[in-house]
Design a protein around this motif. Structure first.
Motif, mmCIF file in Angstrom:
data_model
loop_
_atom_site.group_PDB
_atom_site.id
_atom_site.type_symbol
_atom_site.label_atom_id
_atom_site.label_comp_id
_atom_site.label_asym_id
_atom_site.label_seq_id
_atom_site.Cartn_x
_atom_site.Cartn_y
_atom_site.Cartn_z
ATOM 1 N N SER A 156 -5.836 -0.310 -3.024
ATOM 2 C CA SER A 156 -5.578 0.561 -1.328
ATOM 3 C C SER A 156 -6.296 -0.628 -0.357
ATOM 4 N N ARG A 157 -6.970 -2.084 -0.662
ATOM 5 C CA ARG A 157 -7.663 -3.091 0.205
ATOM 6 C C ARG A 157 -5.968 -3.965 0.434
ATOM 7 N N LEU A 158 -5.923 -3.740 -0.421
ATOM 8 C CA LEU A 158 -4.236 -4.965 0.129
ATOM 9 C C LEU A 158 -3.341 -5.102 0.911
ATOM 10 N N PRO A 159 -2.228 -5.290 1.028
ATOM 11 C CA PRO A 159 -1.512 -4.964 2.136
ATOM 12 C C PRO A 159 -0.262 -4.516 1.530
ATOM 13 N N HIS A 160 0.449 -4.096 2.181
ATOM 14 C CA HIS A 160 1.757 -2.801 1.347
ATOM 15 C C HIS A 160 2.519 -4.102 0.858
ATOM 16 N N GLU A 161 2.574 -5.208 1.236
ATOM 17 C CA GLU A 161 3.122 -6.361 0.618
ATOM 18 C C GLU A 161 2.724 -6.816 -0.726
ATOM 19 N N ARG A 162 1.743 -6.657 -0.457
ATOM 20 C CA ARG A 162 0.788 -7.544 -1.942
ATOM 21 C C ARG A 162 0.809 -6.653 -2.362
ATOM 22 N N GLN A 163 0.906 -5.256 -2.041
ATOM 23 C CA GLN A 163 0.824 -3.977 -3.521
ATOM 24 C C GLN A 163 1.915 -4.678 -4.420
ATOM 25 N N GLU A 214 3.706 -6.622 -4.212
ATOM 26 C CA GLU A 214 4.248 -7.721 -5.662
ATOM 27 C C GLU A 214 3.586 -7.855 -6.771
ATOM 28 N N ASP A 262 -1.421 2.288 -8.836
ATOM 29 C CA ASP A 262 -3.074 0.633 -8.551
ATOM 30 C C ASP A 262 -2.342 0.163 -10.195
#
Length: 214
Positions: A80-87, A89, A120
């Motif tokens: 949940s702490r990752l940016p949306h684009e990183r999630q 990926e 997740d």
């Protein structure tokens, strides 16, 4: 003295000709009744077919239940702490591991397993065999998930839990396999096992270990 028009004369007189097509013989009330009954009978028959089809048990995974299924759940740490684009990926990277040779060999029978995303991570539920080789393959796949994510996604850590327990495949909606879910006590227990593990580790349930050594 005004003369009545031809239209007024016709209105005051009853026509001796039958309505509609003059060449067609007039229909009796019994003819209309037969047609009405036939039409309603056809509608009732179609309705009964639709009801019977909806109550018909579906085939394949929706009817499969097991007391000792193999379950694997992957959980991305601090997702949940990752940016949306990183999630997006990281999730794609996780699912890409399913296309590798070892995993495809384990999933060679599509009627025996089900894969669902968990937001997740992912969950793999497999209809169990009591053979040691099957348990060993499951552990190798779980460890491979950890290595793959650590190698392909820098700075990302994964927790994996492996368990053996009861579950069933349930059809939620629609006709596709993607609309089937694995539910049961074993799924819930495996999710708790994952939460107890540390990052970059595979946590194995006691029931899985005891059955794998038998």
């Amino acid at each position: 003295m005004k003369r009545k028009s031809s239209a007024a004369k016709k209105a005051g007189q009853k026509s001796s000709r039958p309505h509609g097509n003059p060449h067609r013989p007039p229909r009796s009330k019994s003819d209309f009744r037969k047609k009405f009954v036939a039409r309603n009978s056809e509608k009732r028959l179609q309705k009964r077919k639709r009801i019977a089809k909806s109550k018909r048990p579906s085939r394949g995974l929706s009817q499969l239940y097991t007391d000792d299924g193999l379950i694997l759940i992957c959980d991305i740490v601090d997702f949940s702490r990752l940016p949306h684009e990183r999630q997006a990926e990281v999730v794609k990277c996780l699912w890409a591991y399913l296309q590798q040779g070892k995993v495809r060999h384990l999933l060679r029978d599509p009627k025996r397993y089900l894969i669902n995303g968990t937001g997740d991570g992912l969950m793999l539920a497999y209809h169990s065999y009591s053979e040691k080789a099957r348990h060993r393959e499951f552990i190798e796949v779980a460890a491979g998930f950890v290595r793959h994510v650590r190698k392909s996604c820098a700075g990302i850590h994964l927790r994996v839990g492996v368990h053996q327990g009861p579950f069933s495949f349930v059809k939620v909606a629609g006709k596709k396999r993607s609309n089937r879910q694995a539910v049961g006590t074993g799924i819930n227990q495996c999710a708790r096992i994952v939460s107890l593990g540390d990052k970059d580790t595979v946590t194995v349930g006691e029931n899985f270990v005891s059955n794998g050594e038998a």
